[in-house]
Design a protein around this motif. Sequence first.
Motif, PDB file in Angstrom:
ATOM      1  N   LYS A   1     138.097   7.337  12.930  1.00 28.09           N
ATOM      2  CA  LYS A   1     137.805   8.130  14.127  1.00 28.09           C
ATOM      3  C   LYS A   1     136.315   8.445  14.171  1.00 28.09           C
ATOM      4  O   LYS A   1     135.646   8.515  13.151  1.00 28.09           O
ATOM      5  CB  LYS A   1     138.587   9.436  14.098  1.00 28.09           C
ATOM      6  N   MET A   2     135.860   8.690  15.381  1.00 27.94           N
ATOM      7  CA  MET A   2     134.457   9.000  15.600  1.00 27.94           C
ATOM      8  C   MET A   2     134.360  10.074  16.667  1.00 27.94           C
ATOM      9  O   MET A   2     135.129  10.073  17.627  1.00 27.94           O
ATOM     10  CB  MET A   2     133.738   7.731  16.057  1.00 27.94           C
ATOM     11  N   GLU A   3     133.432  10.988  16.476  1.00 31.56           N
ATOM     12  CA  GLU A   3     133.160  12.011  17.482  1.00 31.56           C
ATOM     13  C   GLU A   3     131.741  11.815  17.979  1.00 31.56           C
ATOM     14  O   GLU A   3     130.821  11.684  17.178  1.00 31.56           O
ATOM     15  CB  GLU A   3     133.301  13.417  16.889  1.00 31.56           C
ATOM     16  N   ARG A   5     128.812  13.476  20.515  1.00 31.54           N
ATOM     17  CA  ARG A   5     128.396  14.689  21.225  1.00 31.54           C
ATOM     18  C   ARG A   5     127.118  14.363  22.002  1.00 31.54           C
ATOM     19  O   ARG A   5     126.171  13.823  21.436  1.00 31.54           O
ATOM     20  CB  ARG A   5     128.130  15.815  20.233  1.00 31.54           C
ATOM     21  N   VAL A  18     131.805  16.169  24.596  1.00 34.20           N
ATOM     22  CA  VAL A  18     132.309  15.586  23.357  1.00 34.20           C
ATOM     23  C   VAL A  18     133.405  14.588  23.689  1.00 34.20           C
ATOM     24  O   VAL A  18     134.224  14.827  24.585  1.00 34.20           O
ATOM     25  CB  VAL A  18     132.869  16.685  22.418  1.00 34.20           C
ATOM     26  N   VAL A  20     136.155  11.870  21.439  1.00 34.70           N
ATOM     27  CA  VAL A  20     136.662  11.479  20.124  1.00 34.70           C
ATOM     28  C   VAL A  20     137.571  10.280  20.289  1.00 34.70           C
ATOM     29  O   VAL A  20     138.372  10.225  21.235  1.00 34.70           O
ATOM     30  CB  VAL A  20     137.448  12.639  19.468  1.00 34.70           C
ATOM     31  N   ALA A  23     136.586   4.246  15.999  1.00 34.69           N
ATOM     32  CA  ALA A  23     135.170   3.952  15.783  1.00 34.69           C
ATOM     33  C   ALA A  23     134.826   2.469  15.866  1.00 34.69           C
ATOM     34  O   ALA A  23     133.924   2.010  15.177  1.00 34.69           O
ATOM     35  CB  ALA A  23     134.744   4.524  14.434  1.00 34.69           C
ATOM     36  N   ARG A  28     132.824   2.739  20.545  1.00 29.57           N
ATOM     37  CA  ARG A  28     131.676   3.633  20.312  1.00 29.57           C
ATOM     38  C   ARG A  28     130.848   3.759  21.583  1.00 29.57           C
ATOM     39  O   ARG A  28     130.474   4.850  21.979  1.00 29.57           O
ATOM     40  CB  ARG A  28     130.824   3.078  19.168  1.00 29.57           C
ATOM     41  N   LEU A  31     132.727   5.889  24.074  1.00 31.31           N
ATOM     42  CA  LEU A  31     132.711   7.303  23.701  1.00 31.31           C
ATOM     43  C   LEU A  31     131.404   7.970  24.114  1.00 31.31           C
ATOM     44  O   LEU A  31     131.391   9.132  24.535  1.00 31.31           O
ATOM     45  CB  LEU A  31     132.942   7.474  22.196  1.00 31.31           C
TER      46      LEU A  31
END
Length: 111
Positions: A1-3, A5, A18, A20, A23, A28, A31
């Motif tokens: 997982k990737m977050e 911001r 944000v 999520v 990944a 990416r 996101l």
Amino acid sequence: KMEVRVEIASRGKLLTGVAVGPASVRNRRRLIAQAMLSALESESQSGYSFILEDLTVVSLAGKQVALVAVSLLSPLGEEFLTGSAVVDEEEAEAIVKATLDAINRRLSVFM
């Protein structure tokens, strides 16, 4: 997982978005754009929302260019918007700029 911001300054306020998700390389990129749209939605009038329809980075005239397609949903209906930005150094920055380019003509309508 990737977050991811994203923070932008708008009218003296700092807007934060944000996103999520998985990944992967392609996700990416999505996101980053989704976090940008989330930041803008946090300040928008109710009844307005964005859908990230597509995002790609292509080679054009020897340069890398980020292309973004967004649907703006409002009480008046749905509008398809597109934006682009040259990838100068950071791909993530170009994706944010392309996302802003797609919706900049409508900023005054929903904020």
